[in-house]
Design an enzyme around this catalytic site. Structure first.
Site, PDB file in Angstrom:
ATOM      1  N   CYS A  15     -51.595 -42.400 -40.190  1.00 42.14           N
ATOM      2  CA  CYS A  15     -50.411 -42.261 -41.423  1.00 42.14           C
ATOM      3  C   CYS A  15     -48.957 -42.009 -40.384  1.00 42.14           C
ATOM      4  CB  CYS A  15     -51.167 -40.302 -41.474  1.00 42.14           C
ATOM      5  SG  CYS A  15     -52.464 -40.332 -42.761  1.00 42.14           S
ATOM      6  N   ALA A  16     -49.027 -42.653 -39.998  1.00 41.62           N
ATOM      7  CA  ALA A  16     -47.463 -42.920 -38.747  1.00 41.62           C
ATOM      8  C   ALA A  16     -45.893 -42.564 -40.053  1.00 41.62           C
ATOM      9  CB  ALA A  16     -47.299 -44.259 -37.861  1.00 41.62           C
ATOM     10  N   ALA A  19     -45.512 -45.574 -41.504  1.00 42.36           N
ATOM     11  CA  ALA A  19     -46.852 -45.784 -42.956  1.00 42.36           C
ATOM     12  C   ALA A  19     -46.017 -45.277 -44.185  1.00 42.36           C
ATOM     13  CB  ALA A  19     -48.078 -45.195 -42.337  1.00 42.36           C
ATOM     14  N   ARG A  20     -45.118 -43.710 -44.141  1.00 43.77           N
ATOM     15  CA  ARG A  20     -44.789 -43.853 -45.792  1.00 43.77           C
ATOM     16  C   ARG A  20     -43.714 -44.900 -46.224  1.00 43.77           C
ATOM     17  NH1 ARG A  20     -41.542 -39.352 -43.959  1.00 43.77           N
ATOM     18  NH2 ARG A  20     -41.632 -38.819 -46.226  1.00 43.77           N
ATOM     19  N   SER A  39     -57.464 -41.978 -41.616  1.00 43.19           N
ATOM     20  CA  SER A  39     -57.207 -41.464 -40.529  1.00 43.19           C
ATOM     21  C   SER A  39     -58.051 -40.853 -39.523  1.00 43.19           C
ATOM     22  CB  SER A  39     -55.915 -40.338 -41.224  1.00 43.19           C
ATOM     23  OG  SER A  39     -55.372 -39.398 -39.911  1.00 43.19           O
ATOM     24  N   TYR A  61     -59.895 -41.594 -46.617  1.00 42.20           N
ATOM     25  CA  TYR A  61     -61.209 -41.712 -45.156  1.00 42.20           C
ATOM     26  C   TYR A  61     -61.098 -41.035 -44.092  1.00 42.20           C
ATOM     27  CZ  TYR A  61     -63.317 -45.162 -47.807  1.00 42.20           C
ATOM     28  OH  TYR A  61     -63.903 -45.918 -48.671  1.00 42.20           O
ATOM     29  N   LEU A  77     -51.124 -48.549 -36.254  1.00 46.20           N
ATOM     30  CA  LEU A  77     -51.717 -47.137 -34.935  1.00 46.20           C
ATOM     31  C   LEU A  77     -50.121 -47.568 -33.779  1.00 46.20           C
ATOM     32  CD1 LEU A  77     -54.956 -47.955 -35.657  1.00 46.20           C
ATOM     33  CD2 LEU A  77     -54.016 -45.576 -36.090  1.00 46.20           C
ATOM     34  N   HIS A  82     -53.839 -51.890 -30.841  1.00 45.73           N
ATOM     35  CA  HIS A  82     -54.109 -52.404 -32.360  1.00 45.73           C
ATOM     36  C   HIS A  82     -55.118 -53.720 -31.995  1.00 45.73           C
ATOM     37  CE1 HIS A  82     -49.016 -52.663 -33.228  1.00 45.73           C
ATOM     38  NE2 HIS A  82     -49.846 -51.371 -34.225  1.00 45.73           N
ATOM     39  N   LYS A 100     -44.868 -53.570 -35.181  1.00 43.83           N
ATOM     40  CA  LYS A 100     -44.891 -54.016 -34.153  1.00 43.83           C
ATOM     41  C   LYS A 100     -43.972 -52.919 -33.467  1.00 43.83           C
ATOM     42  CE  LYS A 100     -41.142 -53.239 -33.757  1.00 43.83           C
ATOM     43  NZ  LYS A 100     -40.832 -51.412 -34.249  1.00 43.83           N
TER      44      LYS A 100
END
Lengths: 359, 359
Positions: A15-16, A19-20, A39, A61, A77, A82, A100
């Site tokens: 949920c970085a 990611a939004r 997460s 999840y 992540l 990775h 990246k």
């Protein structure tokens, strides 16, 4: 992929913050759907899904669960994780959109690429600006022998000035999470820009320009390097967490040149500028130029990250529904980018010695 | 210099193309007059005077004659001849406006500067852009701790694509006339731009970036270098005769950045642009910038070379009429520029080794 094929179902691993943005892109892209988010914390995943446009039926999840209905995963992540999760996802037959920097080094990246290739999966790194319609227009200019000619020199920058909180807490300054620091996070874009401008011809060597700035954990906060090729081309870049926002590419050719100052993320979402100059000369007495450089504006209905997601899903759909092969451009240029990053890192570690880049 | 003091009388040594531009500037500057021109050929000098606005009473010489009425000389001769004629002019008590590159090396430049200093004469190199009102405005921005902060990185370019005729015949590609080639002609501006952006703090070392392009006479046609300081600042430049016209400075600081793309000679004579960015951040979701960079336009009634001539004549007048001392800023920054050029040349000659710059 047929027009009426079902959308590609995305799972998001982690949920970085970025990611939004990608969740929004998956929602906006016509050929994708948000299907699951995982997460380490179920609570975090639930909140993320609720605030980022996941449909009611989306799966949530409290781990990086395998879900057989997911077609593709987006992995934002920390870089050090990775290789583990990307390889596992590939083993579970998930196509891979990988944030990246894609890996800590090319050795790790090879494991990821090999897992994707052996499972017939599409791999793409999440370098959004590659997919902006402006990038295509700029590349056309650089490919024009009359307007641009032969490449001579490129300079690229990417920096943003981070907060004191970031400098203490962000994963991008933690040696155990993102050991490449500013070189991985911002230098990645500079190196990609240089490769892009050279039509992905791998330089023969990389040399760091000066002793980088490090934090107490030994993570690079700012650095620069030069790249050179067998012929007379040369490139330089500067990347930093300690400098105000800069995103420049200057590409100089025998007959023309190109400039863009917001290549990573355009100043505005729906229009983007670049300038070009071709076959310029002095006016009489050298008191001006003729012709003057041209300003170009590209209007885009969809943000660049939506173009990225849409293209990735198009390739995934072609594999899933049409038995196409994965498009290998993306693993190839991802690997070249990582090779250059690795060489710059080695040059830094070896006291600014030139480091040969072996393809 | 009093408002009603007589204009400073200029002699011009040689009839180079650039002398036409400077002759026009001397005509346009309110405190100067074209008084004499000398060439090895009387015919050439006569034609030059006739076609470049010299008044009817101006002196025309078929040699680099001493004329006791001349206050100051402008010397646009090939670089290899500078030390001989500049020193002689200084011995004849002529103030010196010296075309760049000012010397083949700092050893020669020291002879010139010493001759000027010991005779109480004003020295200035003819680096026109330094005198554009835009340059002053840009320097103010770079000096602002809130808007720009501390310097981190500079990149400068200067190139123009020359004709096949130039590559065969121009003095700037002849080893016996202008042995520094593109490094002296175009690299001079890049180095000056970098010094200017760093408030003239001399770098501690210079490293050439790649094997330069040479002509058959061993003259540099294109090259690049990096400069680094004791602290974390770093600079790069690229200069060339083989690349389409480019004149960029990108200056990156902790809180802001500045970009200019025609710093050597503005696209247009009466207005000049630059852009600045300060304290920029991402908007929500990192889909744009806030604030966006600002475009700035500077309008100037007088061309930059007229500002140069006017300022030089003001200093000469102050010495002549008010017993002022010569302004030593100009010899100091000229010498620093030459020191860096010399170090880059040494790095090129020594296979790209870093070269220490000793003030």
């Amino acid at each position: 992929m047929a027009e009426d094929a079902p959308p590609i179902r995305f799972g998001i691993l982690g949920c970085a913050e970025v990611a939004r943005k990608v969740s929004r892109a998956i929602t906006l892209s016509p050929n994708t759907t948000l299907y699951a988010v995982g997460s380490r914390s179920l609570d975090k995943a639930t909140k993320f899904a609720a605030s980022n446009g996941f449909p009611p039926h989306a799966k949530v999840y409290g781990s990086y669960e395998d879900d057989p209905e997911v077609d593709a995963v987006y992995v934002p992540l920390p870089t050090s994780l990775h290789v583990q999760w990307a390889v596992l996802a590939a083993q579970k037959k998930k196509h891979l959109l990988l944030e990246k920097p894609v890996a800590l080094n090319v050795h790790d990246l090879h494991k990821i690429l090999e897992a994707c290739e052996s499972n017939g999966l599409q791999y793409m790194d999440a370098t959004m600006w590659m997919h902006h319609p402006r990038t295509t227009q700029m590349f056309h200019f650089l490919s024009d022998p009359q307007q641009f000619g032969r490449l001579q020199s490129v300079h690229a920058t990417f920096s943003y000035g981070v907060s004191p909180y970031f400098l203490e807490n962000d994963i991008r300054v933690k040696p155990e999470l993102d050991a490449l620091g500013a070189l991985g996070d911002t230098g990645w874009y500079c190196v990609r820009a240089i490769l892009w401008a050279s039509n992905y011809e791998l330089p023969k060597s990389a040399t760091a320009l000066h002793k980088p700035t490090y934090n107490d954990g030994g993570v690079i906060l700012a650095c620069g390097a030069s790249l050179s090729w067998e012929d007379d081309k040369v490139a330089t870049f500067y990347c930093s967490f300690l400098t105000d926002m800069s995103m420049d590419i200057i590409v100089m050719g025998t007959k023309g040149s190109l400039r863009v100052h917001d290549y990573v993320i355009p100043n505005q979402e729906k229009e983007a500028k670049f300038s070009t100059s071709s076959n310029s000369n002095w006016v009489e007495l050298s008191i001006g130029w003729a012709p003057n450089p041209s300003d170009n504006v590209v209007y885009n209905d969809l943000p660049q990250e939506v173009h990225m997601v849409k293209e990735f899903a198009r390739l995934v759909g072609a594999i899933k529904y049409n038995n196409s092969k994965p498009e290998d451009t993306w693993p190839v240029i991802s690997r070249k980018t990582q090779l250059v990053i690795d060489a710059v890192k080695t040059s830094i570690d070896n006291g600014l010695e030139p480091v040969e880049i072996k393809g």
